[in-house]
Design a protein around this motif. Structure first.
Motif, short mmCIF file in Angstrom:
data_model
loop_
_atom_site.label_atom_id
_atom_site.label_comp_id
_atom_site.label_asym_id
_atom_site.label_seq_id
_atom_site.Cartn_x
_atom_site.Cartn_y
_atom_site.Cartn_z
N TRP A 1 0.82 -1.21 0.00
CA TRP A 1 0.00 0.00 0.00
C TRP A 1 0.86 1.26 0.00
CZ3 TRP A 1 -4.89 -0.48 -1.11
CH2 TRP A 1 -5.59 -1.63 -0.74
N GLN A 2 2.13 1.10 0.35
CA GLN A 2 2.98 2.27 0.49
C GLN A 2 3.24 2.92 -0.87
OE1 GLN A 2 6.49 1.46 2.82
NE2 GLN A 2 5.48 -0.29 3.75
N VAL A 3 3.42 4.22 -0.85
CA VAL A 3 3.74 4.99 -2.05
C VAL A 3 5.15 5.54 -1.89
CG1 VAL A 3 3.15 6.98 -3.47
CG2 VAL A 3 1.35 5.61 -2.42
N PRO B 1 8.16 7.82 -1.56
CA PRO B 1 8.17 9.27 -1.30
C PRO B 1 8.70 10.05 -2.48
CG PRO B 1 9.96 8.17 -0.13
CD PRO B 1 9.12 7.09 -0.72
N GLU C 1 -0.81 8.17 9.75
CA GLU C 1 0.61 8.41 9.54
C GLU C 1 1.40 8.26 10.83
OE1 GLU C 1 3.99 8.91 7.78
OE2 GLU C 1 2.29 9.39 6.51
N VAL D 1 6.14 1.62 8.78
CA VAL D 1 6.29 1.46 7.33
C VAL D 1 5.73 0.13 6.85
CG1 VAL D 1 8.27 3.00 7.14
CG2 VAL D 1 8.64 0.57 7.65
N MET E 1 2.92 -1.05 8.03
CA MET E 1 1.50 -0.95 8.31
C MET E 1 1.11 -1.71 9.58
SD MET E 1 0.41 1.07 5.98
CE MET E 1 -1.37 0.93 6.11
N SER F 1 4.61 11.91 3.79
CA SER F 1 4.88 11.44 2.43
C SER F 1 4.08 10.21 2.04
CB SER F 1 6.37 11.13 2.27
OG SER F 1 6.77 10.12 3.18
N ARG F 2 3.61 9.43 3.01
CA ARG F 2 2.85 8.24 2.66
C ARG F 2 1.42 8.61 2.24
NH1 ARG F 2 3.33 3.90 7.34
NH2 ARG F 2 3.14 5.76 8.67
N LYS F 3 0.86 7.79 1.35
CA LYS F 3 -0.52 8.03 0.91
C LYS F 3 -1.39 6.88 1.37
CE LYS F 3 -1.78 7.55 -3.42
NZ LYS F 3 -2.01 7.80 -4.86
N PHE F 4 -2.40 7.21 2.16
CA PHE F 4 -3.38 6.24 2.62
C PHE F 4 -4.70 6.53 1.90
CE2 PHE F 4 -0.36 6.83 6.04
CZ PHE F 4 -0.10 5.53 6.49
N HIS G 1 -1.34 14.06 -1.60
CA HIS G 1 -0.01 13.44 -1.69
C HIS G 1 1.02 14.29 -2.42
CE1 HIS G 1 2.93 10.24 -1.64
NE2 HIS G 1 3.01 10.27 -2.95
#
Length: 532
Positions: free
Chosen positions: A18-20, A22, A88, A93, A95, A169-172, A317
């Motif tokens: 799920w992480q994007v 940065p 966040e 990292v 989750m 920086s992460r997108k949920f 984001h």
């Protein structure tokens, strides 16, 4: 394992894919660019039905309820930003929940440096030890590195411990928030409503494109045949685009924002002339300030025009300074509410209950700027139509059609990705790079709305159904995520404070907003079921 069906479990529900990655520090949208992107997302085709909605519910009553919906939309925006900030802060990292001791976020931290004594650069002074310069291997474990090099030694450590949570920086995505804070049941319900909403949005886009071109550039004598032909043409354009990965440039988005502003201004300035040309004087007498019997038709449309909350993670984001997210979205909400009110009042009063089209831009189809006289049968008698009046006519009628060609693929890609993620769940990372599978889900998102657009052409009916799902997406889910994330922060010994706290940051108001979404969904659905 059966318990996992109902209880939130981020370690199982969300995994590292799920992480994007940065973005670079030098990249990111300015507040103005972020404002333009948000305007482009909200100010799509929804505003075209606002004048029709105003005539259905009465001009003054519609304006009042529109302002209330704008406030509720702003509240929901704050709730989502607060939920994003808590996610966040509370998830690592991988989750997984970050473990904190009871009261850790509240008790004072030990001071290694006095906040009132400046750092002595002379490290050779006897008795002076610079623990910050030590590596993790050489620093005594009992002495944490409380002062990173970027923080001046004169900083009060207590200020650092009380810092409010912020989106980083992460997108949920919202469905990830639902997995984390609401569990699988919440995730499945959200997926159902978001599918209904985006499908209806794409359905509306098909109707806008086909109706506009069928009336403005007819290729056949029969209007139904023209509509069908342009719907097929629309499919031939947007379906292949929906199967591609689109990367729109900032310049294009800002240009589209300016084009939207120009179109709004053109419609407002020429509405009275256009209405007189169409002989709508008798229709104007039918415009009421209050028309409660039409509220069930008006409410879903003004809600539909405000909904963008499911896109907030994606819009947030790329913003460089995420501390300004609340102000950016608040400015957008304020602008759209003012623009919708102006369009509804001016066009509604000009064309009237009987004269306004459900898609109001179509009223400019034969715009002549008042230069042509008509007889009692509506036939032109004399007059010379200047070329710029034709330009205005074509611009107002055709710009929304051109705009949805760009908007359709973006929404179809979003829906296709959500469908793919819901289908594969935790195994998404095994299939997300398979282009053939990805295209199949994009086709599943893009094709059904076009088929529905061929069957039902009236845009007002389409936005009725889209608006009912918007009550849940725009109000109930953000409020519920706010309440659950706040409850989870308390139970996990985290602070509930975020940088996006506002007048709406209270449990009673969140419960009110959640209840409003449920009640309005029930109310409007009841009237739609009766055929009203």
């Amino acid at each position: 394992m059966e318990n996992d069906q109902s209880s939130p479990s981020p370690s199982a529900a969300a995994s590292p894919y799920w992480q994007v990655p940065p973005t670079k520090q030098s990249e990111g949208f300015s507040p103005f660019v972020a404002f333009c992107f948000t305007i482009n997302y909200i100010l799509g085709t929804g505003f075209l039905t606002i004048p029709w909605a105003f005539t259905q519910g009465g001009l003054l009553l519609s304006a009042i309820l529109l302002s209330c919906v704008g406030i509720f939309s702003d509240m929901a925006k704050n709730y989502l930003l607060e939920s994003l900030a808590r996610a966040e802060a509370m998830l690592d990292v991988n989750m997984h929940w970050i473990k904190k001791n009871p009261g850790q976020h509240k008790k004072p931290l030990p001071l290694l440096y006095s906040p009132s004594i400046q750092h002595d650069p002379d490290e050779s002074r006897q008795g002076y030890i610079n623990y910050n310069s030590m590596s993790d291997d050489t620093r005594p474990q009992s002495i944490p590195a409380l002062l990173p090099p970027s923080i001046p030694p004169s900083t009060n450590i207590l200020q650092q411990s009380n810092e409010k949570y912020c989106v980083k920086s992460r997108k949920f995505e919202v469905n990830v928030l639902c997995r984390v804070f609401l569990g699988k049941i919440g995730l499945n319900l959200y997926t159902l409503f978001i599918c209904l909403y985006i499908y209806c949005t794409l359905w509306a886009y098909t109707s806008v494109f086909s109706s506009a071109l069928a009336r403005t550039v007819p290729a056949f004598q029969d209007e139904y045949t023209n509509y069908t032909a342009y719907a097929i043409l629309f499919a031939a354009i947007v379906v292949p685009l929906s199967c591609l990965e689109l990367d729109e440039q900032v310049t294009v988005q800002v240009t589209l924002t300016l084009c939207r502003f120009l179109m709004l201004a053109t419609m407002l300035l020429t509405a009275e002339t256009c209405a007189k040309q169409a002989s709508s004087k008798n229709a104007k007498e039918n415009v009421l300030l209050f028309r409660p019997e039409g509220i069930h038709k008006m409410l879903p449309i003004i809600v539909f025009a405000h909904i963008y909350h499911h896109s907030i993670p994606g819009l947030s984001h790329p913003v460089k300074d995420k501390r300004k997210l609340k102000q950016i979205f608040q400015a957008t909400c304020f602008f759209t509410t003012i623009a919708y009110t102006a369009v509804g009042l001016v066009l509604g009063s000009a064309f009237g209950l009987e004269g306004i089209e459900q898609s109001s831009n179509l009223n400019w189809q034969n715009y002549q700027g008042g230069t042509t006289a008509y007889d009692e049968n509506g036939l032109p008698v004399h007059g010379i139509s200047s070329w710029w009046f034709k330009v205005i006519s074509y611009y107002v009628v055709l710009f929304p059609a051109a705009d949805v060609v760009s908007a359709f693929p973006l929404n179809a890609i979003t829906l296709g990705n959500n469908l793919m993620g819901s289908f594969f769940g935790r195994r998404l990372h095994e299939f997300e790079n398979n282009r053939i599978i990805r295209i199949q889900f994009r086709l599943l998102a893009a094709c059904p709305p076009i088929l529905l657009g061929l069957l039902v052409r009236e845009l007002g009916k389409i936005t009725d159904y889209a608006g009912t799902t918007g009550f849940i997406i725009g109000f109930s889910f953000p409020a519920l995520l706010y309440l659950r994330s706040r409850q989870k922060a308390d139970s996990k010994n985290f602070s509930t404070s975020t940088l996006y706290q506002s007048y709406a940051s209270s449990k009673p108001l969140a419960v009110l907003l959640f209840s409003f979404g449920i009640i309005m969904l029930t109310y409007v659905t009841f009237f739609l079921a009766l055929g009203g």
